[in-house]
Scaffold this active site. Structure first.
Site, PDB file in Angstrom:
ATOM      1  N   LYS A   1      -0.695 -10.311   6.834  1.00  0.00           N
ATOM      2  CA  LYS A   1      -0.440  -9.127   7.488  1.00  0.00           C
ATOM      3  C   LYS A   1      -2.034  -8.474   7.970  1.00  0.00           C
ATOM      4  O   LYS A   1      -2.729  -8.099   7.005  1.00  0.00           O
ATOM      5  CB  LYS A   1       0.073  -8.166   6.475  1.00  0.00           C
ATOM      6  CG  LYS A   1       0.386  -6.782   6.984  1.00  0.00           C
ATOM      7  CD  LYS A   1       0.769  -5.701   5.978  1.00  0.00           C
ATOM      8  CE  LYS A   1       0.927  -4.174   6.369  1.00  0.00           C
ATOM      9  NZ  LYS A   1       1.577  -3.347   5.317  1.00  0.00           N
TER      10      LYS A   1
ATOM     11  N   TYR B   1      -3.444 -10.239   2.988  1.00  0.00           N
ATOM     12  CA  TYR B   1      -3.063  -9.021   3.474  1.00  0.00           C
ATOM     13  C   TYR B   1      -4.655  -8.400   3.816  1.00  0.00           C
ATOM     14  O   TYR B   1      -5.380  -8.393   3.066  1.00  0.00           O
ATOM     15  CB  TYR B   1      -2.418  -8.446   2.249  1.00  0.00           C
ATOM     16  CG  TYR B   1      -2.166  -6.743   2.439  1.00  0.00           C
ATOM     17  CD1 TYR B   1      -2.478  -6.192   3.905  1.00  0.00           C
ATOM     18  CD2 TYR B   1      -1.788  -6.049   1.599  1.00  0.00           C
ATOM     19  CE1 TYR B   1      -2.289  -4.865   4.225  1.00  0.00           C
ATOM     20  CE2 TYR B   1      -1.677  -4.679   1.711  1.00  0.00           C
ATOM     21  CZ  TYR B   1      -1.655  -3.932   3.130  1.00  0.00           C
ATOM     22  OH  TYR B   1      -1.428  -2.781   3.256  1.00  0.00           O
TER      23      TYR B   1
ATOM     24  N   SER C   1       0.815  -1.249   0.055  1.00  0.00           N
ATOM     25  CA  SER C   1       0.148  -0.179   0.054  1.00  0.00           C
ATOM     26  C   SER C   1       0.810   1.218   0.038  1.00  0.00           C
ATOM     27  O   SER C   1       0.685   2.102  -0.929  1.00  0.00           O
ATOM     28  CB  SER C   1      -0.994   0.006   1.295  1.00  0.00           C
ATOM     29  OG  SER C   1      -1.778  -1.162   1.115  1.00  0.00           O
TER      30      SER C   1
ATOM     31  N   TYR D   1     -13.681  -3.102  -3.698  1.00  0.00           N
ATOM     32  CA  TYR D   1     -14.959  -2.403  -4.399  1.00  0.00           C
ATOM     33  C   TYR D   1     -16.180  -3.323  -4.229  1.00  0.00           C
ATOM     34  O   TYR D   1     -17.232  -2.803  -3.598  1.00  0.00           O
ATOM     35  CB  TYR D   1     -14.772  -2.302  -5.991  1.00  0.00           C
ATOM     36  CG  TYR D   1     -16.003  -1.471  -6.502  1.00  0.00           C
ATOM     37  CD1 TYR D   1     -15.756   0.064  -6.617  1.00  0.00           C
ATOM     38  CD2 TYR D   1     -17.032  -2.172  -7.225  1.00  0.00           C
ATOM     39  CE1 TYR D   1     -16.802   0.821  -6.936  1.00  0.00           C
ATOM     40  CE2 TYR D   1     -17.979  -0.994  -7.662  1.00  0.00           C
ATOM     41  CZ  TYR D   1     -17.806   0.380  -7.860  1.00  0.00           C
ATOM     42  OH  TYR D   1     -18.839   1.094  -8.020  1.00  0.00           O
TER      43      TYR D   1
END
Length: 299
Positions: free
Chosen positions: A163, A134, A44, A107
């Site tokens: 994570k 993640y 990110s 989304y």
């Protein structure tokens, strides 16, 4: 204890928006010199969403060459196009990366069966690669729950870790209790820097946190303190990290502000982030400078 601090490395860009591979290599050297245990690229904070496929591949190739197995290299291969995940993950493995990390689709949310099918298909498509899940509900809109994580960990041995980017430890604690009870080798990392010590003390594996871009040497000292049982040093590092978390709050989104802080330390980022992230103003740079000065990061 065997806690680790892995850096989700920033991606450095030229003024025209292209990846600056040479500057990225300097960032990796800075991180390795600071003592981090691993490097995650194209996460990110690495702005994976703003890098074209050909530049991702070149960045992966060069990162693998630069890092050269000195620390673990994990590559973020998230895409909304499933075949691109598989293509990029295979490329990363062939280039020498140790593992890949993937977000669930964003989304439209998936239910638990959808999440299981999604990551199951990734694991089956990449049988010879290590895969980290993640979880970032603030960005995807939904949670990869401890329950579905346990199912995936039990079914697929190449899904090796997770994570968890959530502000508190409640969710991560439940993951550790449930998943590690069934599969002790499964790695669970917090995504917020200030949760590192709590994560390890709870039985997790540490942190994949963005502040280590800025202060890898401090994060390394924290790892040594926690693993060595030095409570006084652990608390000292915790308090410093807690204060440095203010850098994240200077502006939104936080990525350009982390880069601006790195630039103030002489780490070559140019303070540039991908459009439409904001440019850091002089007033904001002054706020960051004060935070760094107050914590002994700048003299």
């Amino acid at each position: 204890m065997n806690g680790k601090y892995i850096t989700p490395a920033v991606t450095v860009f030229h003024e025209n928006g292209a990846v600056d591979y040479e500057a990225c290599a300097e960032v990796y050297e800075h991180l390795i010199g600071g003592g981090v245990d691993g490097i995650l690229i194209l996460g990110s904070i690495g702005e994976f969403f703003a890098v074209k496929m050909d530049q991702k591949k070149e960045l992966i190739r060069r990162a693998a060459e630069t890092i050269g197995k000195r620390v673990k290299l994990i590559v973020g291969t998230t895409s909304m196009i499933f075949d691109e995940i598989i293509e990029l993950s295979r490329f990363a493995g062939e280039a020498g990366a140790d593992a890949v990390m993937v977000l669930p689709p964003f989304y439209f949310p998936l239910d638990e069966e959808g999440i299981f099918r999604y990551f199951g298909k990734i694991a089956e498509s990449l049988p010879d690669q290590q895969i980290y899940l993640y979880n970032f509900p603030d960005r995807t809109g939904y949670d990869v729950t401890p329950g579905v994580t346990l199912r995936l960990a039990e079914r697929y041995q190449n899904i090796v870790g997770y994570k968890d980017t959530q502000a508190g430890m409640d969710h991560t604690r439940e993951l550790i209790k449930l998943v590690k009870g069934a599969r002790p080798d499964f790695e669970i990392y917090s995504g917020f820097d200030d949760n590192f010590a709590h994560n390890v003390l709870t039985g997790g594996n540490g942190c994949i946190g963005g502040l280590s871009n800025l202060v890898p040497e401090l994060c390394h000292s924290w790892v040594e303190a926690v693993n060595g049982g030095d409570l006084e040093k652990t608390a000292e590092c915790q308090r410093t990290i807690d204060r440095l978390m203010s850098v994240y709050q200077v502006g939104t989104p936080f990525v350009p502000f982390i880069k601006a802080a790195m630039e103030l330390r002489g780490i070559p980022t140019r303070g540039l982030a991908s459009f439409p992230f904001p440019e850091v103003s002089e007033e904001e740079k002054d706020r960051i400078r004060r935070i760094l000065l107050e914590n002994g990061i700048l003299s």
